[in-house]
Design a protein around this motif. Structure first.
Motif, PDB file in Angstrom:
ATOM      1  N   GLU A  29       4.082  -3.326  -0.909  1.00 36.30           N
ATOM      2  CA  GLU A  29       3.618  -2.782   0.132  1.00 36.30           C
ATOM      3  C   GLU A  29       2.720  -1.585  -0.440  1.00 36.30           C
ATOM      4  O   GLU A  29       2.648  -1.028  -1.593  1.00 36.30           O
ATOM      5  CB  GLU A  29       4.752  -1.636   0.808  1.00 36.30           C
ATOM      6  CG  GLU A  29       5.497  -0.696  -0.230  1.00 36.30           C
ATOM      7  CD  GLU A  29       6.613   0.004   0.391  1.00 36.30           C
ATOM      8  OE1 GLU A  29       7.334  -0.682   1.014  1.00 36.30           O
ATOM      9  OE2 GLU A  29       6.609   1.240   0.170  1.00 36.30           O
ATOM     10  N   HIS A  31       0.778   1.865  -1.638  1.00 37.13           N
ATOM     11  CA  HIS A  31       1.143   2.799  -2.308  1.00 37.13           C
ATOM     12  C   HIS A  31      -0.172   3.802  -2.316  1.00 37.13           C
ATOM     13  O   HIS A  31      -0.253   4.587  -3.287  1.00 37.13           O
ATOM     14  CB  HIS A  31       1.820   2.631  -3.403  1.00 37.13           C
ATOM     15  CG  HIS A  31       3.350   2.287  -3.432  1.00 37.13           C
ATOM     16  ND1 HIS A  31       3.901   1.134  -2.831  1.00 37.13           N
ATOM     17  CD2 HIS A  31       4.403   3.221  -3.537  1.00 37.13           C
ATOM     18  CE1 HIS A  31       5.241   1.473  -2.772  1.00 37.13           C
ATOM     19  NE2 HIS A  31       5.564   2.716  -3.080  1.00 37.13           N
ATOM     20  N   ASP A  40       7.195  -0.443  -5.968  1.00 33.32           N
ATOM     21  CA  ASP A  40       8.734  -0.411  -6.029  1.00 33.32           C
ATOM     22  C   ASP A  40       9.423  -1.351  -6.634  1.00 33.32           C
ATOM     23  O   ASP A  40      10.582  -1.381  -6.624  1.00 33.32           O
ATOM     24  CB  ASP A  40       8.833  -0.270  -4.398  1.00 33.32           C
ATOM     25  CG  ASP A  40       8.498   0.958  -3.629  1.00 33.32           C
ATOM     26  OD1 ASP A  40       8.082   1.876  -4.095  1.00 33.32           O
ATOM     27  OD2 ASP A  40       8.527   0.867  -2.311  1.00 33.32           O
ATOM     28  N   GLY A 109      13.927   0.355  -5.647  1.00 27.65           N
ATOM     29  CA  GLY A 109      12.646   1.231  -5.792  1.00 27.65           C
ATOM     30  C   GLY A 109      11.920   1.773  -4.389  1.00 27.65           C
ATOM     31  O   GLY A 109      11.190   2.258  -4.564  1.00 27.65           O
ATOM     32  N   HIS A 166       6.120   9.488  -0.489  1.00 31.39           N
ATOM     33  CA  HIS A 166       6.034   7.893  -0.330  1.00 31.39           C
ATOM     34  C   HIS A 166       4.612   8.085  -1.310  1.00 31.39           C
ATOM     35  O   HIS A 166       3.766   8.906  -0.895  1.00 31.39           O
ATOM     36  CB  HIS A 166       5.743   7.295   0.821  1.00 31.39           C
ATOM     37  CG  HIS A 166       4.905   6.035   0.724  1.00 31.39           C
ATOM     38  ND1 HIS A 166       5.842   5.065   0.250  1.00 31.39           N
ATOM     39  CD2 HIS A 166       4.032   5.317   1.072  1.00 31.39           C
ATOM     40  CE1 HIS A 166       5.049   3.806   0.182  1.00 31.39           C
ATOM     41  NE2 HIS A 166       4.010   4.044   0.567  1.00 31.39           N
ATOM     42  N   GLU A 171       6.606   7.769  -9.161  1.00 34.01           N
ATOM     43  CA  GLU A 171       6.643   6.259  -9.073  1.00 34.01           C
ATOM     44  C   GLU A 171       5.220   5.478  -9.569  1.00 34.01           C
ATOM     45  O   GLU A 171       5.214   4.557 -10.312  1.00 34.01           O
ATOM     46  CB  GLU A 171       7.127   5.673  -7.799  1.00 34.01           C
ATOM     47  CG  GLU A 171       6.253   6.280  -6.535  1.00 34.01           C
ATOM     48  CD  GLU A 171       6.584   5.377  -5.228  1.00 34.01           C
ATOM     49  OE1 GLU A 171       7.688   4.777  -5.254  1.00 34.01           O
ATOM     50  OE2 GLU A 171       5.979   5.717  -4.191  1.00 34.01           O
TER      51      GLU A 171
HETATM   52 NI    NI Z   1       7.577   3.433  -3.482  1.00 37.94          NI
END
Ligand code: NI
Length: 248
Positions: A29, A31, A40, A109, A166, A171
């Motif tokens: 997805e 980011h 993730d 994640g 997010h 991350e």
């Molecule tokens: Ni993430």
């Protein structure tokens, strides 16, 4: 040991000394403008792979697509409906249980997976309950790689409120450490991004036009990622040892 690189006799031999397995689970997805679409999945895979260098543990294949419908207004996102993810997690888990694994530890994640993976565990336990079996219950756990005390303390120290929720600098840093060839040099504006709830895909893009929520991943770096990995490995090791302790 990585399951994908093992031969079946090696798995059979492993099962004579341990019946625990770690399965990284993530998402594919968006980011934000500088975060990798695989973030993730890349992050828990990096943590699990490093863990396997330090202790004897089997690491399953990363489940790299998750419950990410709310990111579908951004190109590149691939999502499973909750019902699809539930079936995937159930089948993966029950495959492992068939071979004699007793402890299945999903290293996650992606926050969007949490409710559905826990629902899958309830389905698995329901099936043994309704069957009336008296065998020990499968030990199943979802653990978020980013939720340990060492990672949380380090994220606060490095990024403070710019961590957000997010496309976080933590991350993004870890994914860049794992894949320095994919680091993006992008200027973000405004910084940090707005914060708020998550609904469906069109709503998400209206509320968070560049994909971030409450974060400033402009603070991310490969060097920070190396420190975050070390903290995540220590947190995960501690939690995994509790999970696999004889009385649990
Ligand atoms: Ni993430």
């Amino acid at each position: 040991m990585l399951l994908q690189l093992a031969a079946w006799p090696e798995v059979e031999a492993y099962l004579r000394s341990s019946t625990a397995v770690i399965v990284p689970i993530g998402s594919t997805e968006q980011h934000g403008p500088n975060g990798l679409i695989g973030t993730d999945a890349i992050c828990p895979t990096a943590v699990a792979t490093e863990l396997a260098k330090r202790i004897t543990v089997l690491i399953g294949p990363t489940l790299a697509v998750g419950m990410a419908q709310h990111h579908l207004a951004f190109p590149g996102t691939i999502a499973l409906r909750p019902s699809t993810l539930l079936a995937l997690v159930r089948d993966v888990t029950e495959s492992l249980l068939c071979h004699g694994f007793t402890h299945v530890y999903f290293l996650n994640g992606h926050g969007g997976n949490i409710a559905t993976v826990n629902a899958a565990f309830s389905e698995i336990w329901s099936s043994t309950s309704f069957a009336g079996t008296n065998a020990p219950a499968p030990r199943l756990k979802l653990r978020n790689w980013y939720a340990g005390q060492r990672v949380e303390a380090l994220s606060r120290e490095l990024f403070g409120d710019a961590e957000g929720s997010h496309a976080t600098p933590s991350e993004v840093s870890l994914s860049w450490f794992a894949h320095p060839e994919a680091v993006k040099d992008v200027t973000l504006s405004p910084t940090p991004a707005a914060d708020g709830p998550i609904r469906d895909a069109a709503d998400f893009r209206r509320c968070y036009p560049d994909g971030r929520i409450g974060s400033n991943p402009g603070l991310a770096s490969v060097a920070h990622g190396e420190r975050i990995l070390e903290a995540a490995v220590a947190d995960t090791l501690e939690d995994f040892e509790i999970f696999t302790a004889p009385d649990n």
